[in-house]
Design an enzyme around this catalytic site. Sequence first.
Site, PDB file in Angstrom:
ATOM      1  N   GLU A 231      86.943  12.840 -19.131  1.00  0.00           N
ATOM      2  CA  GLU A 231      87.498  12.385 -20.404  1.00  0.00           C
ATOM      3  C   GLU A 231      88.930  12.870 -20.529  1.00  0.00           C
ATOM      4  O   GLU A 231      89.376  13.721 -19.754  1.00  0.00           O
ATOM      5  CB  GLU A 231      86.642  12.864 -21.580  1.00  0.00           C
ATOM      6  CG  GLU A 231      86.474  14.377 -21.666  1.00  0.00           C
ATOM      7  CD  GLU A 231      85.427  14.798 -22.698  1.00  0.00           C
ATOM      8  OE1 GLU A 231      84.670  13.964 -23.203  1.00  0.00           O
ATOM      9  OE2 GLU A 231      85.393  16.001 -22.985  1.00  0.00           O
ATOM     10  N   HIS A 273      84.511  15.491 -27.328  1.00  0.00           N
ATOM     11  CA  HIS A 273      84.302  16.918 -27.163  1.00  0.00           C
ATOM     12  C   HIS A 273      85.552  17.710 -27.519  1.00  0.00           C
ATOM     13  O   HIS A 273      86.622  17.158 -27.667  1.00  0.00           O
ATOM     14  CB  HIS A 273      83.898  17.212 -25.713  1.00  0.00           C
ATOM     15  CG  HIS A 273      82.607  16.595 -25.346  1.00  0.00           C
ATOM     16  ND1 HIS A 273      82.494  15.646 -24.368  1.00  0.00           N
ATOM     17  CD2 HIS A 273      81.379  16.762 -25.871  1.00  0.00           C
ATOM     18  CE1 HIS A 273      81.229  15.265 -24.272  1.00  0.00           C
ATOM     19  NE2 HIS A 273      80.530  15.924 -25.184  1.00  0.00           N
ATOM     20  N   LYS A 294      92.354   7.159  -8.667  1.00  0.00           N
ATOM     21  CA  LYS A 294      92.444   5.958  -7.828  1.00  0.00           C
ATOM     22  C   LYS A 294      93.366   6.207  -6.645  1.00  0.00           C
ATOM     23  O   LYS A 294      93.057   5.887  -5.502  1.00  0.00           O
ATOM     24  CB  LYS A 294      93.010   4.801  -8.666  1.00  0.00           C
ATOM     25  CG  LYS A 294      91.919   3.885  -9.225  1.00  0.00           C
ATOM     26  CD  LYS A 294      92.553   2.690  -9.920  1.00  0.00           C
ATOM     27  CE  LYS A 294      91.997   2.587 -11.328  1.00  0.00           C
ATOM     28  NZ  LYS A 294      92.758   1.708 -12.209  1.00  0.00           N
ATOM     29  N   ALA A 296      94.072   8.868  -5.227  1.00  0.00           N
ATOM     30  CA  ALA A 296      93.500   9.799  -4.249  1.00  0.00           C
ATOM     31  C   ALA A 296      92.380   9.154  -3.436  1.00  0.00           C
ATOM     32  O   ALA A 296      91.797   9.790  -2.569  1.00  0.00           O
ATOM     33  CB  ALA A 296      92.981  11.032  -4.966  1.00  0.00           C
ATOM     34  N   GLY A 297      92.055   7.895  -3.748  1.00  0.00           N
ATOM     35  CA  GLY A 297      91.045   7.193  -2.954  1.00  0.00           C
ATOM     36  C   GLY A 297      89.667   7.161  -3.578  1.00  0.00           C
ATOM     37  O   GLY A 297      88.702   6.709  -2.954  1.00  0.00           O
ATOM     38  N   VAL A 300      87.172   4.004  -8.907  1.00  0.00           N
ATOM     39  CA  VAL A 300      87.266   4.151 -10.359  1.00  0.00           C
ATOM     40  C   VAL A 300      87.032   2.798 -11.026  1.00  0.00           C
ATOM     41  O   VAL A 300      87.950   1.993 -11.143  1.00  0.00           O
ATOM     42  CB  VAL A 300      88.644   4.718 -10.785  1.00  0.00           C
ATOM     43  CG1 VAL A 300      88.662   5.001 -12.286  1.00  0.00           C
ATOM     44  CG2 VAL A 300      88.962   5.990 -10.012  1.00  0.00           C
ATOM     45  N   PRO A 301      85.804   2.498 -11.431  1.00  0.00           N
ATOM     46  CA  PRO A 301      85.540   1.219 -12.082  1.00  0.00           C
ATOM     47  C   PRO A 301      86.329   1.115 -13.386  1.00  0.00           C
ATOM     48  O   PRO A 301      86.641   2.150 -14.004  1.00  0.00           O
ATOM     49  CB  PRO A 301      84.040   1.260 -12.374  1.00  0.00           C
ATOM     50  CG  PRO A 301      83.490   2.406 -11.612  1.00  0.00           C
ATOM     51  CD  PRO A 301      84.618   3.358 -11.377  1.00  0.00           C
TER      52      PRO A 301
END
Lengths: 606, 399
Positions: A231, A273, A294, A296-297, A300-301
């Site tokens: 988050e 939170h 992303k 970093a590979g 990530v949907p």
Amino acid sequence: MSILANKDTYVVIQGGVAGVNAARRMAEFCYLIKRSLNVLAFVYPPDAGKSNEIPYGSGLVAVPVYKTIAEATKNHPQINTSLVYIGADRAMKGGMEALDDSHIKVVSMITEGVPEKDAKILGAHARKLGKVFNGPSSIGIVSAGSCRLGVIGGAFDNLVLSKLYREGSFGVITKSGGLSNEIIWICSQFADGITTAIGIGGDAYPGTDYVSYLEMFENDPQTKAVVIVGEMGGDLEERAAEWYGAKKRRIKLMAVVSGFCQESLPKGMKFGHAGAKEGMKGEGSARSKSDALKKAGAIVPATFGALGPAIKETYQELLKSGQVKEPVEPASLPKLPKSIEAAMKADEVMVTPLIRTTISDDRGEEPCYDGYPASELINKGYEVPHVIGLLWDKRLISKQDAEIVKRIMMLSADHGPCVSGAYATILAACAGIGLSQSVAAGMIMIGPRFGGAVTDAGRFFKYAVDNKMSVDEFLVYMKKNHGPVPGIGHRVKSLRNPDKRVKELVGYVKSLNIKTPCLDFALAVEQVTAAKKDNLILNVDGTMAAVLVDIGFPVDSLNGFFILSRTIGLIGHWVDQKRQDGRLIRLFDYLVNYAAPKRREVPPLK
Amino acid sequence: MAKVLEGPGMGLMKKWGINVPNYVVVTSVDELTKLGQANEWLKKSKLVAKAHEALGSRFKLGLVKVDLDFKAAEAATKEMIGRQVGSITVTQVIVSEMIPHKEEYYCAVKSTREGSEILVANCGGIEVESNWERVKRLELAIGQAPSADALEKLSKEAGFAGPLIKKMAEFAGKMFACFDNEDAQYLEVNPVVTRASDGELVALDAVTLLDGDAKFRHPDWNFAFAAEFGRAYSKDETEVMSVDSKIKGSVKFIEIPGGDTAMLPAGGGASVYYSDAVVARGGKLANYAEYSGDPPDWAVEVLTEKICSLPGIKNIIVGGAIANFTDVVKTFGGIINGFRKAKSEGKLKGVKIWVRRGGPREKEGLDAMRALKDEGFDITVFDRHTPLTDIVDMALQAK
């Protein structure tokens, strides 16, 4: 394999009710995977020396409660993990105590609202000692098929649905309790399930970061991919991205980050939170975190909803490459025994009740007397006599009858200290006995010679009236079968010294112009008996009895009126003695006629 | 995090030896007049009057007046008190001594993952923003206090020279003491100025964020925390907050004017994903809300009533992940009661309700929600087999 928790994990829980509740959830998991309960001890000073009973299957395991961690680990040297459930103001002290114990390697703090500074101190201390401090605000840690720490995974049904009884291939790290279950569920639906899922805690600076856990997962050959639920706020996700991108990693990394909505919400708004706060100058935003991951590979949907299909795709690739095999589901799984309540609700068992009641019920939001809610009775103007009517005779008596009952209660509430009941209560009070015991001492005096003649008086007057007896016939019948007439006769009052209470009650009832056959009969009896001897008058017991029968109370309840009203007096006498610190009573010799044999010699034993 | 207004913020700094201008916080002109009789400095010094509220850009709004004598300060106070700015009514004014100065500097202490960081710059005011590279940092591990040497080094690095090196180092040291002892999460003084009269460094304006969770060890925190996003809390928000303070678990509610998609999701984590989904689909949030930690049903009912009362809503999203221990039947019971109440008051006309949830007693809970259809609610209910935020997609496609 798994990380952080496995079949050799044994736990001490620091805390009270919440900790016991967690132990129950952990016992459910242990039962599901057929291992013995992994909670060996509690530390909770107020209950030290006692034990908490934890249901396991259909049995109960007694888990001892200790004052300190040291005592717990001394008695149970297998303990290597502590779960902290104590309040935020004492959490740091508890966490430190656990970290400083040489047996304990992992401390997971469930407590919410722990000051940031305290959490940082605990985290730093754990790192210094080479231990793991997880949390605060953690929902727990679960390793499929081997160990559950805390309530993570939810209810038993959910454990089964999410296939937590056997190991899968996906690691999970989340900040959120609810979402941990969601991801575990998704992993079991779209893939073969999880290895370990960790609730890292929702605070800004949790004791451990994603990277530490990613390292552990990387070293766990069973884990093939890790799902991170992140988050906005802080930099844990960026650090994870950095770690992942730094060199070729064995595990696949998948991640979602929440907080994109922030871009179109009022600035500075705090939500989610404690850790979910706006970063400065775009750092820590959902977008920058997602972009870093992303880059970093990581997979990530775009949305949380797309995570399921992404996990599925990853799993299919793992299958294809032969890195994982389709799991074999066990033929059968233990079922959690149902509680009697649940089984009855499902119409699965029939229980013969132990007792039967027909007057009251307090299972709802308030007690009902013969079906009427107590508060409604109050609000509609009903009074104590009506409650007596409902509970003793299951009927709502009239206002007029209630007034009679009230007068009876007032007239018989107390008759001074010299009567048997009051005297016994005073005696007990002066001997230092407590209220309820002293009142009970007075109460057991109530019998045929003291206040306990009401029921019998009512019974016989009613018998005479029902059988249309004349006074003479009645007196003969009583003499022959039962002896003196209950309700007739007084120790101190007589015709010349009439009982004002009786006069008052009779006068009032008569003034109402209601039918009073029993009272009329009792008065007729008095005419005859008092003529024979002037203290054979109708007494309070007899009058009450006749009137109460006339207004319809059942004969068996009549002594109750005396017991109830006189309780008021007996309590008064006890309080009175207490207030004046009444001294211990010993009967004076001169009040006793020593009719025992004079002193004589004891003969030799034969 | 809990924001503290300037007055109490300055009070805390003073406690740790930081020079601050003399100041008073008043709620009426009468109060100021009385204080004027008791405090010499109010009569002698030039004064600054500011609205003491959590408001951005007070200067532009005319809520900051400078270079006043006491009479002018009274007039300014009279003018400001009671002024309405959006949802905020000005109820307090802070009147402080004006400090004539030439140079402005910057000093802050902030919380970091490992501990904290002291920031110092040889420029101040709005200059800092545009010269961020001039801000020098000293990182400190948790439990570590800065040494005098380290602070002087920092001061030098930031470009201070001569006697100012030591002064700035001491100032930063006091800032750290205040930060550390008061459980602060962020402390910023901008500008720090040199008082012309004695050459001492003085904190002119302070931003103070404290760790609300640490309140239990600070009995002297007798001030209220300020709203964090530049407006006062609405009546409904305050009411939900007061419910939240009384219960096990939590309920949260923030209104966002102008939206049409009302949020009633469960869980601190999932709720943000639900809001994200609305925004991603081009929807307009009417509020942010969440309940979690197995709150009592009546608390969820209060939250539901507030959400049903939001103006102009078209959809209500009752979303949630698979709960760990929040009882779905009980919490849904509260929501259902709230819905019924709202409907009986003529609300929810043309409003579509979307439900997705799992957790303890999920089947019974979802069945109870489904049954609302028979009572005439426009409600669609999904279980754990529908991906978390799909109800948002459906809601926003359906419009």
